[in-house]
Design an enzyme around this catalytic site. Structure first.
Site, PDB file in Angstrom:
ATOM      1  N   LYS A 100       0.808  -1.215   0.000  1.00 28.21           N
ATOM      2  CA  LYS A 100       0.000   0.000   0.000  1.00 28.21           C
ATOM      3  C   LYS A 100       0.850   1.279   0.000  1.00 28.21           C
ATOM      4  CE  LYS A 100      -3.957  -2.171   2.312  1.00 28.21           C
ATOM      5  NZ  LYS A 100      -5.007  -1.973   3.359  1.00 28.21           N
ATOM      6  N   TYR A 148     -12.410  -2.102  -3.804  1.00 27.16           N
ATOM      7  CA  TYR A 148     -12.903  -2.236  -2.424  1.00 27.16           C
ATOM      8  C   TYR A 148     -14.420  -2.119  -2.325  1.00 27.16           C
ATOM      9  CZ  TYR A 148      -8.288  -2.291  -0.176  1.00 27.16           C
ATOM     10  OH  TYR A 148      -7.029  -2.641   0.262  1.00 27.16           O
ATOM     11  N   PHE A 181     -15.416   3.807   6.751  1.00 24.90           N
ATOM     12  CA  PHE A 181     -14.054   4.176   6.338  1.00 24.90           C
ATOM     13  C   PHE A 181     -13.836   4.047   4.828  1.00 24.90           C
ATOM     14  CE2 PHE A 181     -13.981  -0.271   7.863  1.00 24.90           C
ATOM     15  CZ  PHE A 181     -13.529  -0.928   6.717  1.00 24.90           C
ATOM     16  N   THR A 211      -5.074  -7.106  10.835  1.00 23.60           N
ATOM     17  CA  THR A 211      -5.391  -5.862  10.098  1.00 23.60           C
ATOM     18  C   THR A 211      -4.929  -4.629  10.869  1.00 23.60           C
ATOM     19  OG1 THR A 211      -7.327  -6.930   9.139  1.00 23.60           O
ATOM     20  CG2 THR A 211      -7.277  -4.529   9.072  1.00 23.60           C
ATOM     21  N   ARG A 238       2.781  -6.228   9.342  1.00 24.77           N
ATOM     22  CA  ARG A 238       2.050  -5.095   9.922  1.00 24.77           C
ATOM     23  C   ARG A 238       2.616  -4.682  11.276  1.00 24.77           C
ATOM     24  NH1 ARG A 238      -3.561  -7.511   7.691  1.00 24.77           N
ATOM     25  NH2 ARG A 238      -3.821  -6.225   5.810  1.00 24.77           N
ATOM     26  N   ASN A 251      -1.982   0.319   6.744  1.00 24.84           N
ATOM     27  CA  ASN A 251      -1.480  -0.942   7.291  1.00 24.84           C
ATOM     28  C   ASN A 251      -0.604  -1.734   6.307  1.00 24.84           C
ATOM     29  OD1 ASN A 251      -3.522  -1.812   5.644  1.00 24.84           O
ATOM     30  ND2 ASN A 251      -4.493  -3.147   7.149  1.00 24.84           N
ATOM     31  N   HIS A 285      -2.266  -5.440   1.694  1.00 22.44           N
ATOM     32  CA  HIS A 285      -3.564  -6.107   1.574  1.00 22.44           C
ATOM     33  C   HIS A 285      -3.315  -7.526   1.099  1.00 22.44           C
ATOM     34  CE1 HIS A 285      -7.635  -7.121   0.258  1.00 22.44           C
ATOM     35  NE2 HIS A 285      -7.062  -7.612  -0.819  1.00 22.44           N
ATOM     36  N   GLU A 314      -9.692 -11.063  -7.260  1.00 18.09           N
ATOM     37  CA  GLU A 314      -8.750  -9.953  -7.094  1.00 18.09           C
ATOM     38  C   GLU A 314      -7.561 -10.089  -8.041  1.00 18.09           C
ATOM     39  OE1 GLU A 314      -9.841  -8.969  -2.417  1.00 18.09           O
ATOM     40  OE2 GLU A 314      -7.802  -9.596  -2.912  1.00 18.09           O
TER      41      GLU A 314
END
Ligand code: CMP
Length: 139
Positions: A10, A50, A58, A92, A103, A113, A116, A127
């Site tokens: 990310k 998402y 969120f 998470t 993480r 974080n 994914h 995905e």
């Protein structure tokens, strides 16, 4: 069984130049990176990826974050790759992540974080297809 799972490094991690350190964690755990590319998601692409979280409070923040800087999308392959990747990532929320996990070591918060990973076989297939064509997967 040998599985494939979709992983995303990310923006918080690419911003801090952590791609190599995170990839080393995957490789050390026996996961093989069989496809990988660095891309910048649009808000639309992040929103579509998402979509399952659309109703969550969120969602907007998540999409803005994912579109804020480049991400590295990758396919990891190996024995029980989906569960193994989730182990290597850790919980998470980094506050709940075990020692040695990505993480725990790198994530900044539940939103930022660092990684994914797909949560099940069906979502992994969806995905992977979202980002890669079959020709781009080199086992
Ligand atoms: P990920 O595995 O990418 O899937 C959905 C993401 O939503 C999750 O990781 C978190 O980064 C993010 N997320 C979950 N809960 C929150 C929250 N309370 N605030 C912001 N982001 C969150």
């Amino acid at each position: 069984a040998i599985e494939r799972t979709l992983s995303i490094i990310k923006p918080d991690a690419t911003n801090r130049n952590l791609t190599g350190k995170i990839n080393a964690k995957f490789e050390d755990a026996g996961l093989r990176i069989v496809a990988q590319k660095r891309i910048k998601l649009s808000m639309e692409q992040a929103g579509k990826f998402y979509e399952v979280h659309k109703e969550r409070p969120f969602y907007g923040e998540l999409c803005e974050f994912m579109a804020s800087a480049p991400v590295v999308v990758q396919v990891l392959e190996g024995e029980n790759a989906i569960a193994k990747n989730r182990e290597v990532m850790g919980a998470t929320n980094p506050a709940n992540a075990d020692a040695g996990t990505i993480r725990k070591e790198f994530a900044l918060s539940v939103g930022e974080n660092s990684v994914h990973g797909s949560d099940a076989a069906e979502t992994a297939a969806q995905e992977i297809a979202f980002f890669f064509s079959g020709l781009e997967l080199v086992g």
